[in-house]
Motif scaffolding. Structure first.
Motif, short mmCIF file in Angstrom:
data_model
loop_
_atom_site.label_atom_id
_atom_site.label_comp_id
_atom_site.label_asym_id
_atom_site.label_seq_id
_atom_site.Cartn_x
_atom_site.Cartn_y
_atom_site.Cartn_z
N LEU A 12 0.83 -1.21 0.00
CA LEU A 12 0.00 0.00 0.00
C LEU A 12 0.86 1.25 0.00
CD1 LEU A 12 -3.12 0.79 2.02
CD2 LEU A 12 -1.09 2.14 2.51
N PHE A 14 0.33 5.69 -0.34
CA PHE A 14 -0.49 6.88 -0.59
C PHE A 14 0.43 8.02 -0.95
CE2 PHE A 14 -4.77 6.32 1.74
CZ PHE A 14 -4.83 4.99 1.39
N GLN A 16 0.65 12.28 -1.31
CA GLN A 16 0.06 13.56 -0.95
C GLN A 16 -0.44 14.27 -2.21
OE1 GLN A 16 -0.10 15.49 1.84
NE2 GLN A 16 1.55 14.88 3.22
N ALA A 47 -3.77 10.99 -0.88
CA ALA A 47 -4.04 11.33 0.52
C ALA A 47 -4.64 12.73 0.65
CB ALA A 47 -2.76 11.19 1.35
N HIS A 50 -5.27 13.92 4.34
CA HIS A 50 -4.05 14.47 4.94
C HIS A 50 -3.76 15.88 4.45
CE1 HIS A 50 -3.03 10.22 6.04
NE2 HIS A 50 -2.52 10.84 7.08
N TYR A 133 -2.10 13.34 12.30
CA TYR A 133 -1.78 12.93 10.93
C TYR A 133 -1.21 11.49 10.85
CZ TYR A 133 0.92 13.62 6.49
OH TYR A 133 1.47 13.52 5.25
N MET A 137 -2.68 8.04 9.03
CA MET A 137 -1.83 7.24 8.14
C MET A 137 -1.82 5.78 8.59
SD MET A 137 2.06 8.04 6.96
CE MET A 137 3.17 6.69 6.54
N ASP A 140 -4.97 4.26 7.38
CA ASP A 140 -4.88 3.96 5.93
C ASP A 140 -4.26 2.58 5.71
OD1 ASP A 140 -5.68 6.60 5.44
OD2 ASP A 140 -3.62 7.31 5.08
N ILE A 141 -3.21 2.34 6.47
CA ILE A 141 -2.44 1.11 6.26
C ILE A 141 -3.17 -0.09 6.87
CG2 ILE A 141 -0.27 -0.06 6.82
CD1 ILE A 141 0.99 2.82 7.01
N VAL A 149 4.67 -1.51 3.06
CA VAL A 149 4.49 -0.11 2.69
C VAL A 149 5.86 0.44 2.27
CG1 VAL A 149 3.74 2.17 3.51
CG2 VAL A 149 2.69 0.11 4.45
N GLN A 155 9.07 9.02 6.22
CA GLN A 155 7.87 8.33 6.69
C GLN A 155 8.17 7.09 7.54
OE1 GLN A 155 4.82 9.68 6.29
NE2 GLN A 155 5.89 11.38 5.30
#
Ligand code: TRP
Length: 336
Positions: A12, A14, A16, A47, A50, A133, A137, A140-141, A149, A155
């Motif tokens: 996965l 994402f 920005q 995202a 975000h 934030y 995230m 999301d995961i 990821v 990150q």
């Protein structure tokens, strides 16, 4: 992908929706996604939730979100085989994020270096969303039970937090979440600013000459490379600190042509920076022009882009709802 019992991993990522990506984003990450998508079940998200942590005009956010989506398609990622969607179209992310907020310690979130950096840089808008934030995230995961990821240095800490939250939750409620691992694929190159090669190439750099945007026309690309900072030695080789401008151009050239540094040094032995920069510009144009053309073609077909985004969101939501239902039951929300 949900029905077929393959031993493929779910990967996965994402991105920005913060503006047109740069050559640095492309060579550092996107270029490798093709290969990643061929070998795994991939989920790609824009995202946009975000993005709200930074104030912008609604029309801008809307435009940037769909443009980023079109860019993912232009990269050649297959919306039939992969799940490609906009984060805000799957509201389950936000609900899971709330639940996970309650399983994240204030002190843990406060330790995130990106939060500290961003709140120092945007002192006028240190909103709570910026603080939570990384929990969004994590949602999301974890909502897709992603195995892997791909993460850049910035990150890594966030992925580690997602792992900690998953382990903590599983420790209380049993195996609900998959604990995600970093995806180690072909390593993307770190591309630096053309003007200050000690900094990362960034689209938010106020000096537009410092970065190449994926939508820059060919002549602009050539001009920016021509004005890239080098040194006074006029010899093309991969050196130390004093050669960081040339090192960066060599890295760009290597990524675009597939050549290694030794081959590049041999090609430009006895030649000056003018020749080298012209070759780098040609190589970058050869890489970016087809992408830009495809991006423009796809973006012009709004109906197609929207149909893909809609189908992608439906596939994503199906998976997200499954996980969220389980979570809601586990934590004790009343079920009817
Ligand atoms: N925070 C990531 C970035 O700035 C974007 C992102 C949001 C993300 N959700 C994610 C990345 C989930 C990987 C997995 O690049």
């Amino acid at each position: 992908m949900e029905q077929t019992q393959t031993d493929k991993k779910t990967v996965l990522s994402f991105v920005q929706a913060s503006g047109t990506p740069t050559l640095g984003n492309y060579l550092g990450a996107f270029k490798n996604w093709h290969e990643m998508a061929a070998e795994n079940d991939c989920i790609f998200g824009v995202a946009d939730l975000h993005a709200l942590t930074v104030r912008s005009q609604p029309a801008d956010l809307r435009r940037r979100s769909i443009e980023m989506y079109a860019m993912l398609l232009a990269l050649g990622l297959d919306p039939e085989k992969n799940i490609i969607f906009l984060q805000s179209h799957v509201q389950e992310h936000a609900v899971l994020a709330w639940v996970l907020d309650c399983y994240t310690q204030f002190g843990e979130a406060a330790r995130m270096t990106q939060f500290k950096d961003k709140s120092a840089r945007h002192a006028d808008n240190v909103n709570v969303g910026l603080f939570t934030y990384p929990v969004l995230m994590a949602a999301d995961i974890l909502i897709y039970k992603a195995d892997k990821v791909p993460v850049g240095d910035d990150q890594k800490q966030h992925l580690e937090l997602a792992r900690n939250i998953a382990e903590r939750f599983n420790g209380i409620y049993g195996d609900v979440f998959t604990v995600p691992e970093p995806y180690i694929g072909k390593r993307g190159a770190k591309i630096l600013s053309l003007q200050e090669p000690e900094k990362k190439m960034s689209k938010s750099d106020p000096n537009a000459k410092s970065f190449i945007s994926l939508t820059d026309p060919n002549d602009v690309i050539a001009k920016k490379i021509k004005s890239a900072v080098t040194d006074s030695e006029a010899r093309v080789y991969f050196g130390g600190e004093e050669k960081k401008g040339i090192n960066n151009l060599m890295t760009i050239y290597a990524c675009c042509t597939g050549m290694d540094f030794a081959a590049i040094e041999a090609q430009f032995a006895g030649k000056g920076y003018g020749d080298f920069k012209a070759a780098v510009a040609d190589a970058v144009v050869a890489e970016i022009e087809p992408l830009r053309t495809e991006y423009e073609r796809i973006l012009a077909d709004k109906a197609y882009v929207e149909a893909c985004a809609k189908a992608g969101a439906q596939k994503a939501q199906y998976l997200a709802q499954k996980t969220l239902r389980k979570v809601m039951k586990k934590v004790g929300f009343y079920q009817i």
